[in-house]
Every structure is written in structure tokens, then in C-alpha cells.
Design a protein around this motif. Sequence first.
Motif: not given
Length: 106
Positions: A80-84, A86-88, A92-97
Amino acid sequence: MAAGGAADAQARFGHSVKGLLTEKVTSCGTDVIALTKQVLKGSRSAELLGQAARNMVMQEDAILHSEDSLRKMAIITTHLQYQQEAIQKNVERSSNLQDQLNHLLK
């Protein structure tokens, strides 16, 4: 008279031997009862020890099962930590895009 006195002494001796014998039989009977009670108590103790051992085995199984569950939960927590993370990163990438798209559209 001596014969009568000897017979009387013999009767008293026989009577006292019977009394002692009766005492001994009563004492032995009491000892047998005490021994029986002790054996029964020991039997009950063995029964209680057996029950305690069975309960301990059941508790040990429950502890082992709990340990296994905790290990599985630790693995799930790590995933779950790895997934969190990855989601973060994706957020961040989507806000940059989004910023790049807004800049291109202006």
C-alpha cells in the motif's frame, strides 16, 4: 487356682491381642482411605495437567496464527505504501502536465 489364674491371664492376653488387632485393622482401614483419596487427588491433578497442556497447545497455535497474520499485514502495508508513492508521483506529473498544457494553450 493356678490353673484358673493362668486361664484368666490367657483370656486377658487374648482379649488385649484382639483389641490391638482391631486397632491395627482400623488404622490400616484409615490409611487405605487416605491413600485412596491421595491417589484420586493425584489422578485429578494429572487430569488438570493434561487439560492445561491441551490449552497451552491451543494458545500456541493461536499465537502462531496471529504471527502469520501480522506478517501478511506487514506485506500488505508495504504494498500500500508503494501504491501511495506511485499515486503521489502520478499526481505530481499530472499537475506538471496540466501546467504545461495550460502554458501551451495560452
